[in-house]
Design a protein around this motif. Structure first.
Motif, PDB file in Angstrom:
ATOM      1  N   UNK A   1       0.833  -1.210   0.000  1.00 47.22           N
ATOM      2  CA  UNK A   1       0.000   0.000   0.000  1.00 47.22           C
ATOM      3  C   UNK A   1       0.865   1.256   0.000  1.00 47.22           C
ATOM      4  N   UNK A   2       1.915   1.272   0.809  1.00 45.16           N
ATOM      5  CA  UNK A   2       2.771   2.463   0.895  1.00 45.16           C
ATOM      6  C   UNK A   2       3.479   2.733  -0.433  1.00 45.16           C
ATOM      7  N   UNK A   3       4.018   1.665  -1.058  1.00 44.14           N
ATOM      8  CA  UNK A   3       4.768   1.846  -2.307  1.00 44.14           C
ATOM      9  C   UNK A   3       3.845   2.302  -3.436  1.00 44.14           C
ATOM     10  N   UNK A   4       2.685   1.660  -3.547  1.00 42.45           N
ATOM     11  CA  UNK A   4       1.773   2.012  -4.636  1.00 42.45           C
ATOM     12  C   UNK A   4       1.102   3.369  -4.403  1.00 42.45           C
TER      13      UNK A   4
ATOM     14  N   UNK B   1     -11.487  -1.651  -0.974  1.00 42.26           N
ATOM     15  CA  UNK B   1     -11.083  -2.450  -2.130  1.00 42.26           C
ATOM     16  C   UNK B   1      -9.578  -2.440  -2.330  1.00 42.26           C
ATOM     17  N   UNK B   2      -8.960  -1.290  -2.095  1.00 40.11           N
ATOM     18  CA  UNK B   2      -7.500  -1.182  -2.260  1.00 40.11           C
ATOM     19  C   UNK B   2      -6.791  -2.038  -1.215  1.00 40.11           C
ATOM     20  N   UNK B   3      -7.275  -1.992   0.035  1.00 40.49           N
ATOM     21  CA  UNK B   3      -6.675  -2.810   1.093  1.00 40.49           C
ATOM     22  C   UNK B   3      -6.883  -4.292   0.822  1.00 40.49           C
ATOM     23  N   UNK B   4      -8.066  -4.665   0.325  1.00 40.58           N
ATOM     24  CA  UNK B   4      -8.350  -6.073   0.038  1.00 40.58           C
ATOM     25  C   UNK B   4      -7.446  -6.612  -1.061  1.00 40.58           C
ATOM     26  N   UNK B   5      -7.226  -5.820  -2.116  1.00 39.17           N
ATOM     27  CA  UNK B   5      -6.341  -6.257  -3.199  1.00 39.17           C
ATOM     28  C   UNK B   5      -4.910  -6.412  -2.715  1.00 39.17           C
ATOM     29  N   UNK B   6      -4.460  -5.490  -1.843  1.00 34.72           N
ATOM     30  CA  UNK B   6      -3.099  -5.582  -1.304  1.00 34.72           C
ATOM     31  C   UNK B   6      -2.947  -6.815  -0.423  1.00 34.72           C
ATOM     32  N   UNK B   7      -3.987  -7.152   0.339  1.00 36.09           N
ATOM     33  CA  UNK B   7      -3.939  -8.355   1.178  1.00 36.09           C
ATOM     34  C   UNK B   7      -3.883  -9.608   0.299  1.00 36.09           C
TER      35      UNK B   7
ATOM     36  N   UNK C   1      -8.321 -17.095  -1.460  1.00 30.67           N
ATOM     37  CA  UNK C   1      -9.021 -16.859  -2.720  1.00 30.67           C
ATOM     38  C   UNK C   1      -9.593 -15.440  -2.747  1.00 30.67           C
ATOM     39  N   UNK C   2      -9.865 -14.948  -3.948  1.00 25.44           N
ATOM     40  CA  UNK C   2     -10.446 -13.619  -4.090  1.00 25.44           C
ATOM     41  C   UNK C   2     -11.823 -13.542  -3.435  1.00 25.44           C
TER      42      UNK C   2
ATOM     43  N   UNK D   1      -7.812  -3.858  -8.859  1.00 28.21           N
ATOM     44  CA  UNK D   1      -6.795  -3.214  -8.010  1.00 28.21           C
ATOM     45  C   UNK D   1      -5.535  -4.069  -7.936  1.00 28.21           C
ATOM     46  N   UNK D   2      -5.708  -5.392  -7.938  1.00 29.43           N
ATOM     47  CA  UNK D   2      -4.561  -6.300  -7.856  1.00 29.43           C
ATOM     48  C   UNK D   2      -3.670  -6.159  -9.090  1.00 29.43           C
ATOM     49  N   UNK D   3      -4.273  -6.096 -10.278  1.00 24.26           N
ATOM     50  CA  UNK D   3      -3.499  -5.929 -11.503  1.00 24.26           C
ATOM     51  C   UNK D   3      -2.739  -4.611 -11.494  1.00 24.26           C
ATOM     52  N   UNK D   4      -3.381  -3.550 -11.044  1.00 24.02           N
ATOM     53  CA  UNK D   4      -2.706  -2.249 -10.988  1.00 24.02           C
ATOM     54  C   UNK D   4      -1.537  -2.270 -10.009  1.00 24.02           C
TER      55      UNK D   4
END
Length: 315
Positions: free
Chosen positions: A252-255, A268-274, A286-287, A304-307
């Motif tokens: 999260x910090x880097x992105x 959603x951003x936190x979930x994708x990072x997890x 699993x997603x 979000x995961x792809x990004x």
């Protein structure tokens, strides 16, 4: 008779001011600590004064129940009650001062007294509406599992909205829910709008609209939610390790430094990072599992995961 009393009050105030402004004669430090009986320098440890007046209670207690039984004062005032907890309340137990059961005649009399005492606690419709709103805040806060401090802040925000006449034309439940959501954000307790809407009695759209209006009119100055705040709770519910949690924070910090967080949902951003961190740390989830905990869609997590992996240069 008033003259000597005022003089004594001034002398006490001057003594307290001297203690706060005086310095240590040894090291000239002003960091002095008063522990009830002694005035000690916190830097060099010199005892400046001893055998001072102890302004605490004359009794001692070694646990919470003993402290409660010996205390001779009532509960502190609170903003979560319409009368701030200052009124008395008749106990529901049908027993006398010695713990003995009371007669049936006296029991019916106490029931009538409780009923009338509950009625006279609110003098007009405004107080009844405030009582209903604060009880609604307490109900939703209990369902969300937020601490007492959030309930106090939410009650203060609702009272401010009531004083500014922001309730007119809006439902009491909508403003109360918006106040609770604003309090969660103000206190750094991560609760998404979806989670708040689940326990509320109004629609999510109305909560968001009322929240924006109240925050603007009261100048709350709330900053955007940091996705990192959701990470510990989501990882705990998924049963992930500290390694995954730390890796999620790094992602999260880097992105976020690359400007990818702007306009994105923090949950959603936190979930994708997890999800990405669980794959990198060989603790795959699993997603669908992550989406159910974060209350977002699997499509959101995939996007979000792809990004995030493209920003990290992982292929």
């Amino acid at each position: 008779m008033a003259g000597p009393t005022r003089q004594r009050e001034r002398s006490v105030e001057s003594e307290e001011e001297d203690e706060t402004t005086r310095g240590c004669p040894e090291c000239e430090s002003t960091d002095l600590v008063h522990d009830g009986e002694e005035l000690v320098c916190d830097d060099c440890g010199l005892v400046i004064e001893e055998d001072q007046i102890d302004r605490g209670p004359e009794w001692r207690a070694f646990n919470h129940s003993e402290r409660q039984s010996k205390s001779r004062v009532g509960a502190p005032t609170t903003q979560t009650m319409h009368d701030k907890g200052l009124t008395t309340q008749i106990d529901w137990k049908n027993k006398d001062a010695y713990g003995r059961s009371i007669s049936s005649e006296r029991r019916s009399q106490m029931n009538r007294l409780r009923k009338w005492q509950e009625r006279i606690r609110t003098k007009d419709a405004g107080e009844r509406n405030l009582q209903f709103a604060l009880s609604e805040i307490d109900r939703m806060a209990s369902a969300l599992g937020v601490p007492r401090s959030v309930r106090e802040v939410a009650s203060v925000i609702y009272r401010r909205a009531l004083d500014e006449d922001l309730i007119r034309g809006r439902s009491i439940e909508g403003v109360a829910t918006a106040a609770l959501y604003a309090a969660c954000r103000q206190e750094g307790i991560p609760r998404s709008l979806d989670e708040v809407a689940e326990v509320a009695r109004v629609e999510q759209k109305e909560i968001g609209r009322t929240y924006r209006y109240v925050a603007q009119e009261l100048s709350l100055g709330l900053e955007p939610v940091d996705p990192v705040q959701y990470v510990p709770r989501f990882c705990s519910e998924l049963g992930l390790s500290e390694e995954v949690e730390q890796k999620t924070r790094e992602i999260i910090e880097v992105t976020a430094e690359k400007g990818m967080l702007s306009g994105k949902s923090p949950t959603g951003y936190a979930a994708a990072a997890i999800y990405a961190a669980s794959l990198l740390c060989n603790e795959k989830k699993t997603q669908r599992e992550v989406a159910e905990v974060a209350q977002v869609t699997e499509v959101t997590i995939r996007n979000r995961y792809q990004e995030q992996i493209e920003a990290l240069g992982i292929h």
